[in-house]
Design an enzyme around this catalytic site. Structure first.
Site, PDB file in Angstrom:
ATOM      1  N   PRO A 103       0.842  -1.190   0.000  1.00 38.05           N
ATOM      2  CA  PRO A 103       0.000   0.000   0.000  1.00 38.05           C
ATOM      3  C   PRO A 103       0.879   1.242   0.000  1.00 38.05           C
ATOM      4  O   PRO A 103       1.728   1.385   0.863  1.00 38.05           O
ATOM      5  CB  PRO A 103      -0.796  -0.135   1.301  1.00 38.05           C
ATOM      6  CG  PRO A 103       0.033  -1.002   2.175  1.00 38.05           C
ATOM      7  CD  PRO A 103       0.772  -1.932   1.279  1.00 38.05           C
ATOM      8  N   CYS A 104       0.692   2.122  -0.964  1.00 38.35           N
ATOM      9  CA  CYS A 104       1.559   3.292  -1.121  1.00 38.35           C
ATOM     10  C   CYS A 104       0.745   4.469  -1.637  1.00 38.35           C
ATOM     11  O   CYS A 104      -0.410   4.313  -2.018  1.00 38.35           O
ATOM     12  CB  CYS A 104       2.692   3.000  -2.109  1.00 38.35           C
ATOM     13  SG  CYS A 104       3.667   1.522  -1.747  1.00 38.35           S
ATOM     14  N   THR A 105       1.367   5.638  -1.680  1.00 41.00           N
ATOM     15  CA  THR A 105       0.764   6.821  -2.292  1.00 41.00           C
ATOM     16  C   THR A 105       1.835   7.520  -3.116  1.00 41.00           C
ATOM     17  O   THR A 105       2.950   7.718  -2.639  1.00 41.00           O
ATOM     18  CB  THR A 105       0.225   7.785  -1.219  1.00 41.00           C
ATOM     19  OG1 THR A 105      -0.612   7.080  -0.307  1.00 41.00           O
ATOM     20  CG2 THR A 105      -0.562   8.918  -1.868  1.00 41.00           C
ATOM     21  N   ASN A 133       5.263   7.368  -1.003  1.00 38.47           N
ATOM     22  CA  ASN A 133       5.325   6.692   0.287  1.00 38.47           C
ATOM     23  C   ASN A 133       5.377   5.197   0.046  1.00 38.47           C
ATOM     24  O   ASN A 133       4.543   4.658  -0.695  1.00 38.47           O
ATOM     25  CB  ASN A 133       4.083   6.983   1.127  1.00 38.47           C
ATOM     26  CG  ASN A 133       4.052   8.376   1.694  1.00 38.47           C
ATOM     27  OD1 ASN A 133       5.011   9.128   1.562  1.00 38.47           O
ATOM     28  ND2 ASN A 133       2.950   8.724   2.326  1.00 38.47           N
ATOM     29  N   GLU A 165       3.799   1.270  -6.930  1.00 41.36           N
ATOM     30  CA  GLU A 165       2.521   1.588  -6.311  1.00 41.36           C
ATOM     31  C   GLU A 165       1.578   0.428  -6.614  1.00 41.36           C
ATOM     32  O   GLU A 165       1.258   0.157  -7.779  1.00 41.36           O
ATOM     33  CB  GLU A 165       1.971   2.877  -6.924  1.00 41.36           C
ATOM     34  CG  GLU A 165       0.583   3.243  -6.473  1.00 41.36           C
ATOM     35  CD  GLU A 165       0.597   4.116  -5.243  1.00 41.36           C
ATOM     36  OE1 GLU A 165      -0.462   4.243  -4.614  1.00 41.36           O
ATOM     37  OE2 GLU A 165       1.659   4.666  -4.914  1.00 41.36           O
TER      38      GLU A 165
END
Length: 494
Positions: free
Chosen positions: A2-4, A23, A95
């Protein structure tokens, strides 16, 4: 993972830089300690073996040196995550994004099948563990990165849906995988920023360009036939929307993904649209929040850090809020969460000499409580404070010190926030001060070896500054948290 992700075109940034930032978040129930290193050509394998999927990939000769932010603990592969090579190409991968049953049924993910019941092992495809190592050491432009990764996806497939950013001084490209072997990639327009919150995000795509001049679009060789054969285009007007065709449409998106896009675009474009209230154009649960927008003002490094640290400040959804509807606090998945492992922002600055133009800004642990610090990318080694992370908790490195500050500050939020904010402001200001100082020194120095020594000296100076600031902040938040212990007693000894 899980990333942004945020991508900023050169005409949308404050200084003409291209910027890509992400992130990197660990999976639920764990942390993944990370470190910042330089990978030299003699350390790059010639036959790559994936730990997760067991796929073997023969690599080209003559790899380039590159920076990376790999896992600090061995056992699950490299996970190089983000870096810059010596040709000045940046990359962040990956991502994790979403898909739908029609796509995954038409082109299933290539999942590892262990040997059992007399059957031989079947390797899986490539994934986040592998992609940076397989691509970054061999490319000389962002566009070339798209083509290399695209060919690897078509040959080996993938076991997961991912988005990957490539960057050079002129262009940013965003690639999204589609099922096991298909992919699309789009050039980020120079005057926009892009937000990516764990969803397949591209919302418009020109197939004609992808199959002709490829000015701004590329894709897998048989994508047209794939779309037609499986009736994936859901448009009423014949204009392909990849998010509709290849992406997800789940209720969980409205808790986990779309609110993040809403907050980021609300921050960069507060007056462009109405974001709040019953007549809002976009809300946290809107499925049509744009993939990219032209910002209302030029975007800075500090802006990127702020939105990637977001916990919905100023809204009813902030888990730390002391105002508003209590039932809505923490309703949506924050961007700056406890499981942030690191944040990397690669900034390619114009009008700087090639060997000092690219800066890697790095932060570790929860973005709501950490600091972002700059490091010259064209170096032979990284400072010990960033490179020495292990599985053992320690105040001797950037990763674990940041993790401890975050946990203590969260538990003593009202008392510790002021210490965290002051640390963040001091590190940001001192970072720019050190960059300005060493940029000026590098402008005057002409000897190549001396210039390299200056860049590495600058990185050590930044690391030393960060270590000092974090040490002081750790002392303060430890004191604040200790004052809230259950066995606290105010009377001193007589």
């Amino acid at each position: 993972m899980p990333c942004t992700t945020i991508l900023v075109g050169k005409k949308a940034s404050y200084d003409g830089s291209t910027m890509i930032a992400r992130n990197d978040d660990s999976s639920a129930g764990r942390f993944t300690p990370k470190k910042f290193v330089v990978v030299h050509p003699d350390e790059q394998p010639r036959i790559y073996q994936s730990v997760i999927s067991h796929v073997r990939v023969e690599l080209p000769d003559n790899p380039m040196r590159y920076t990376a932010v790999p896992n600090a603990v061995e056992g699950e592969g490299i996970w190089a995550a983000s870096g810059v090579n010596e040709a000045g190409v940046g990359m962040t991968a990956t991502e994790t994004i979403t898909s739908n049953p029609r796509v995954l049924g038409a082109d299933p993910l290539v999942v590892y099948q262990p040997a059992e019941n007399g059957k031989e092992e079947v390797p899986g495809g490539i994934g986040e563990e592998d992609i940076v190592c397989l691509v970054l050491p061999y490319i000389h432009s962002a566009r070339e990165g798209v083509k290399r990764l695209g060919s690897l996806l078509e040959q080996y497939g993938t076991y997961e849906m991912n988005g990957i950013a490539f960057q050079d001084h002129e262009e940013i490209w965003w690639l999204e995988t589609i099922g096991g072997h298909h992919w699309i990639a789009k050039r980020v327009p120079d005057d926009v920023y892009v937000v990516m919150p764990n969803q397949l995000g591209i919302d418009s795509f020109d197939l004609e360009d992808a199959f002709s001049e490829q000015k701004s679009h590329m894709c897998s060789a048989d994508l047209k036939e794939f779309i037609d054969a499986h009736h994936l285009d859901l448009s009423q007007d014949g204009v392909l929307n990849p998010r509709d065709a290849f992406g997800s449409h789940d209720d969980s998106d409205h808790v986990y993904n779309t609110p993040r896009a809403w907050f980021m675009e609300r921050y960069f474009n507060p007056n462009t649209c109405k974001w709040d209230g019953p007549d809002a154009r976009y809300t946290p649960v809107s499925d049509d929040i744009p993939w990219c927008m032209v910002p209302e003002k030029k975007i800075t490094v500090e802006d990127v850090k702020y939105v990637l640290s977001s916990h919905y400040q100023g809204t009813a959804y902030d888990p730390y809020a002391s105002y508003g509807d209590r039932s809505m606090r923490g309703a949506y998945r924050s961007i700056g969460i406890n499981r942030n492992d690191f944040c990397a922002l690669i900034q390619m600055r114009p009008e700087k000499s090639a060997d000092c133009s690219t800066i890697e800004w790095l932060a570790f642990a929860s973005n709501a409580f950490n600091v972002l610090a700059p490091f010259y990318a064209d170096v032979e080694e990284t400072p010990e404070y960033l490179a020495n992370t292990t599985k053992e908790v320690s105040t001797d490195n950037f990763y674990w010190t940041s993790r401890m500050i975050a946990a203590m500050a969260d538990a003593s939020y009202s008392k510790s926030l002021i210490h965290v904010e002051r640390c963040q402001e001091h590190v940001a200001a001192k970072s720019h001060e050190l960059l300005n100082r060493y940029d000026a020194l590098l402008e005057k120095e002409t000897d190549g070896a001396a210039r390299k020594a200056l860049r590495q000296e600058a990185n050590r100076a930044v690391a030393d500054m960060v270590k000092k600031e974090l040490s002081g902040t750790l002392n303060k938040v430890l004191y604040e948290l200790s004052g809230q212990m259950k066995n606290a007693y105010s009377r001193s000894d007589a």
